[in-house]
Motif scaffolding. Structure first.
Motif, PDB file in Angstrom:
ATOM      1  N   ALA A 124       0.841  -1.194   0.000  1.00 13.79           N
ATOM      2  CA  ALA A 124       0.000   0.000   0.000  1.00 13.79           C
ATOM      3  C   ALA A 124       0.875   1.243   0.000  1.00 13.79           C
ATOM      4  O   ALA A 124       0.536   2.258  -0.616  1.00 13.79           O
ATOM      5  CB  ALA A 124      -0.929  -0.010   1.212  1.00 13.79           C
ATOM      6  N   GLY A 125       2.018   1.172   0.672  1.00  8.13           N
ATOM      7  CA  GLY A 125       2.912   2.320   0.751  1.00  8.13           C
ATOM      8  C   GLY A 125       3.453   2.761  -0.585  1.00  8.13           C
ATOM      9  O   GLY A 125       3.671   3.961  -0.813  1.00  8.13           O
ATOM     10  N   VAL A 126       3.696   1.825  -1.498  1.00  7.41           N
ATOM     11  CA  VAL A 126       4.244   2.187  -2.808  1.00  7.41           C
ATOM     12  C   VAL A 126       3.149   2.367  -3.861  1.00  7.41           C
ATOM     13  O   VAL A 126       3.452   2.535  -5.038  1.00  7.41           O
ATOM     14  CB  VAL A 126       5.285   1.150  -3.299  1.00  7.41           C
ATOM     15  CG1 VAL A 126       6.492   1.154  -2.376  1.00  7.41           C
ATOM     16  CG2 VAL A 126       4.681  -0.244  -3.408  1.00  7.41           C
ATOM     17  N   SER A 127       1.886   2.348  -3.445  1.00  8.05           N
ATOM     18  CA  SER A 127       0.797   2.508  -4.409  1.00  8.05           C
ATOM     19  C   SER A 127      -0.244   3.534  -3.966  1.00  8.05           C
ATOM     20  O   SER A 127      -0.562   4.472  -4.709  1.00  8.05           O
ATOM     21  CB  SER A 127       0.100   1.165  -4.667  1.00  8.05           C
ATOM     22  OG  SER A 127      -0.419   0.618  -3.464  1.00  8.05           O
ATOM     23  N   ILE A 128      -0.771   3.402  -2.760  1.00  8.21           N
ATOM     24  CA  ILE A 128      -1.852   4.271  -2.317  1.00  8.21           C
ATOM     25  C   ILE A 128      -1.411   5.730  -2.259  1.00  8.21           C
ATOM     26  O   ILE A 128      -2.210   6.646  -2.476  1.00  8.21           O
ATOM     27  CB  ILE A 128      -2.395   3.821  -0.937  1.00  8.21           C
ATOM     28  CG1 ILE A 128      -2.836   2.356  -0.989  1.00  8.21           C
ATOM     29  CG2 ILE A 128      -3.558   4.703  -0.495  1.00  8.21           C
ATOM     30  CD1 ILE A 128      -3.919   2.057  -2.010  1.00  8.21           C
ATOM     31  N   HIS A 129      -0.139   5.983  -1.998  1.00  5.17           N
ATOM     32  CA  HIS A 129       0.357   7.362  -1.968  1.00  5.17           C
ATOM     33  C   HIS A 129       0.470   7.970  -3.366  1.00  5.17           C
ATOM     34  O   HIS A 129       0.644   9.190  -3.492  1.00  5.17           O
ATOM     35  CB  HIS A 129       1.724   7.416  -1.282  1.00  5.17           C
ATOM     36  CG  HIS A 129       1.677   7.129   0.187  1.00  5.17           C
ATOM     37  ND1 HIS A 129       0.904   7.847   1.070  1.00  5.17           N
ATOM     38  CD2 HIS A 129       2.308   6.180   0.934  1.00  5.17           C
ATOM     39  CE1 HIS A 129       1.064   7.366   2.297  1.00  5.17           C
ATOM     40  NE2 HIS A 129       1.903   6.351   2.236  1.00  5.17           N
ATOM     41  N   GLY A 130       0.419   7.142  -4.407  1.00  5.47           N
ATOM     42  CA  GLY A 130       0.524   7.642  -5.772  1.00  5.47           C
ATOM     43  C   GLY A 130      -0.793   8.244  -6.263  1.00  5.47           C
ATOM     44  O   GLY A 130      -1.839   8.086  -5.632  1.00  5.47           O
ATOM     45  N   ARG A 131      -0.754   8.889  -7.420  1.00  4.66           N
ATOM     46  CA  ARG A 131      -1.934   9.621  -7.882  1.00  4.66           C
ATOM     47  C   ARG A 131      -3.076   8.709  -8.319  1.00  4.66           C
ATOM     48  O   ARG A 131      -4.220   8.898  -7.915  1.00  4.66           O
ATOM     49  CB  ARG A 131      -1.557  10.557  -9.049  1.00  4.66           C
ATOM     50  CG  ARG A 131      -2.717  11.449  -9.479  1.00  4.66           C
ATOM     51  CD  ARG A 131      -2.283  12.449 -10.526  1.00  4.66           C
ATOM     52  NE  ARG A 131      -1.395  13.441  -9.970  1.00  4.66           N
ATOM     53  CZ  ARG A 131      -1.794  14.570  -9.353  1.00  4.66           C
ATOM     54  NH1 ARG A 131      -3.088  14.783  -9.170  1.00  4.66           N
ATOM     55  NH2 ARG A 131      -0.922  15.433  -8.907  1.00  4.66           N
ATOM     56  N   PHE A 132      -2.794   7.704  -9.146  1.00  2.00           N
ATOM     57  CA  PHE A 132      -3.861   6.834  -9.638  1.00  2.00           C
ATOM     58  C   PHE A 132      -3.627   5.393  -9.199  1.00  2.00           C
ATOM     59  O   PHE A 132      -2.531   4.854  -9.362  1.00  2.00           O
ATOM     60  CB  PHE A 132      -3.961   6.894 -11.166  1.00  2.00           C
ATOM     61  CG  PHE A 132      -4.304   8.268 -11.676  1.00  2.00           C
ATOM     62  CD1 PHE A 132      -5.476   8.907 -11.286  1.00  2.00           C
ATOM     63  CD2 PHE A 132      -3.454   8.938 -12.553  1.00  2.00           C
ATOM     64  CE1 PHE A 132      -5.790  10.171 -11.745  1.00  2.00           C
ATOM     65  CE2 PHE A 132      -3.759  10.213 -13.016  1.00  2.00           C
ATOM     66  CZ  PHE A 132      -4.931  10.825 -12.603  1.00  2.00           C
ATOM     67  N   ARG A 133      -4.701   4.789  -8.652  1.00  2.00           N
ATOM     68  CA  ARG A 133      -4.646   3.390  -8.190  1.00  2.00           C
ATOM     69  C   ARG A 133      -5.761   2.633  -8.878  1.00  2.00           C
ATOM     70  O   ARG A 133      -6.949   2.876  -8.602  1.00  2.00           O
ATOM     71  CB  ARG A 133      -4.821   3.324  -6.676  1.00  2.00           C
ATOM     72  CG  ARG A 133      -3.652   3.914  -5.880  1.00  2.00           C
ATOM     73  CD  ARG A 133      -3.790   5.368  -5.588  1.00  2.00           C
ATOM     74  NE  ARG A 133      -4.960   5.643  -4.761  1.00  2.00           N
ATOM     75  CZ  ARG A 133      -5.414   6.859  -4.512  1.00  2.00           C
ATOM     76  NH1 ARG A 133      -4.824   7.915  -5.044  1.00  2.00           N
ATOM     77  NH2 ARG A 133      -6.487   7.033  -3.755  1.00  2.00           N
ATOM     78  N   VAL A 134      -5.384   1.729  -9.778  1.00  2.00           N
ATOM     79  CA  VAL A 134      -6.349   0.977 -10.573  1.00  2.00           C
ATOM     80  C   VAL A 134      -6.530  -0.406  -9.958  1.00  2.00           C
ATOM     81  O   VAL A 134      -5.635  -1.249 -10.013  1.00  2.00           O
ATOM     82  CB  VAL A 134      -5.884   0.845 -12.037  1.00  2.00           C
ATOM     83  CG1 VAL A 134      -6.903   0.044 -12.850  1.00  2.00           C
ATOM     84  CG2 VAL A 134      -5.673   2.231 -12.650  1.00  2.00           C
TER      85      VAL A 134
END
Length: 382
Positions: A124-134
């Motif tokens: 989650a740390g390397v994805s949820i903080h990013g702009r788009f989560r597919v």
């Protein structure tokens, strides 16, 4: 023209693909469900920093090989290194991981994470903080740290505390698993795309030649669709979750859930109560306070505080539950951890307070957040 590059060493744990202005980073430890090793974190840090300064890179895509995006940080390796060496070995792992989380949260370029499988903890740390989560129908999200004697870290106190109502407290304390539709409904995911359409989505994204987030969002929108919640989804229980998880203490939360259970047999409530009772009492208490404090803090403040908490966990200042959880769930796998303290009422406020103080060690320092020319608030991304 697409080209592929492999990471330099580390058994190709991160694969790199170049498509014109797009860089795709694939986590490549499928047998370990792409759990983040220290080498993977170092490699990702290096690539994210390089891509941000490279004018030829407009978009960064992250995905995972196999049935997981990323099942979290390799905490078993962290516990092993600390047991065999010094607690600072583990602290160094979390230091680099949290710096990576901060860079992603404040990234000047667009990141698209394709969550087609397990997304837990460090994943989650390397994805949820990013702009788009597919998210897809295969997405399986959880922050299961309280069952491991840890707490939701990687800046989770920031994004969990900003979910609707007290859904973040529910997800963070119980370790509840959420599917792709639930991730979309609560805001953890920005889009839902069926896995069968991912190849076409990626092909379309590979043609991106501008860095404008709105244009990239429009590309994803063409492939995304509504994702109806299942009848038994916890997200249908927001009223109950808010009534129970808004309570001041873990004891009061558990009592409120038990009162709800008295009103009638309910599988969801029974499962939630069982999850809380099986978790580390210390972890539950520090997790609740962490999420509550996160509501009033910026992402950098959350990461600095969580790093302090991790160091106290590694030093075993108050409890050894993290090492016992790793033993019971990851090493011996008897799934029967012996928590100490063993009951919620035995974990005092003073014990909880210690996790939030600076570490009393001359060589220790607070997490040194790097200066960022453009610190984009995650609030605009959720």
């Amino acid at each position: 023209m697409a080209s592929s590059k492999q990471s330099n060493g580390f058994d190709d744990q991160v694969l790199i693909e170049e498509n014109s202005y797009v860089r795709t980073l694939s986590l490549n430890r499928p047998r370990q469900l792409n759990a983040l090793s220290s080498q993977m974190i170092d490699q990702l840090l290096k690539m994210f920093i390089a891509y941000e300064e490279d004018s030829d890179v407009k978009l960064v895509i992250m995905k995972g090989k196999g049935r997981a995006f990323c099942a979290g940080g390799d905490v078993a390796a962290v516990a092993h290194n600390v047991t065999d060496g010094h607690w600072s070995y583990g602290a160094n792992f979390f230091w680099n991981e949290f710096i990576l989380n901060y860079i992603i949260a404040t990234y000047r370029k667009t990141q698209v994470s394709i969550l087609n499988g397990i997304v837990m903890g460090g994943g989650a740390g390397v994805s949820i903080h990013g702009r788009f989560r597919v998210a897809t129908e295969n997405a399986d999200f959880a922050m299961p740290e309280t069952a491991l004697g840890l707490f939701p870290d990687i800046g989770a106190s920031y994004f969990l505390s900003r979910l609707p109502g007290f859904f973040g407290e529910y997800a963070g304390l119980s370790g509840a698993r959420l599917d792709g539709a639930e991730m979309l409904a609560c805001g953890l995911a920005t889009h839902f795309v069926f896995s069968s359409r991912l190849p076409a989505l990626e092909e379309a994204l590979h043609k991106v030649d501008i860095a404008d987030p709105a244009a990239i969002c429009a590309v994803i929108d063409e492939f995304s669709q509504r994702a109806p919640l299942k009848e038994k989804s916890a997200y249908h229980r927001l009223d109950t979750i808010d009534r129970c998880f808004s309570k001041k203490t873990v004891e009061e939360i558990l009592s409120a859930l038990e009162q709800e259970a008295v009103k009638g047999a309910d599988e969801w409530i029974a499962t939630t109560i069982q999850s809380l009772k099986k978790a580390s009492p210390t972890s539950l208490k520090i997790s609740l306070r962490s999420i509550r404090e996160g509501r009033l803090q910026s992402i950098d403040q959350c990461l600095i505080r969580e790093y302090r908490m991790c160091c106290h966990v590694l030093r075993r200042d108050v409890s050894k539950d993290f090492f016992e959880g790793c033993r019971a769930l990851l090493l011996d796998k008897d799934k029967n951890p012996k928590w100490e303290p063993s009951k919620l009422e035995m974990v005092s406020d003073e014990m909880v307070d210690k996790y939030f103080y600076k570490v009393d060690d001359e060589e220790w320092q607070d997490l040194n957040i790097p200066f960022r020319r453009t610190a984009i608030s995650l609030r605009s991304k959720l």
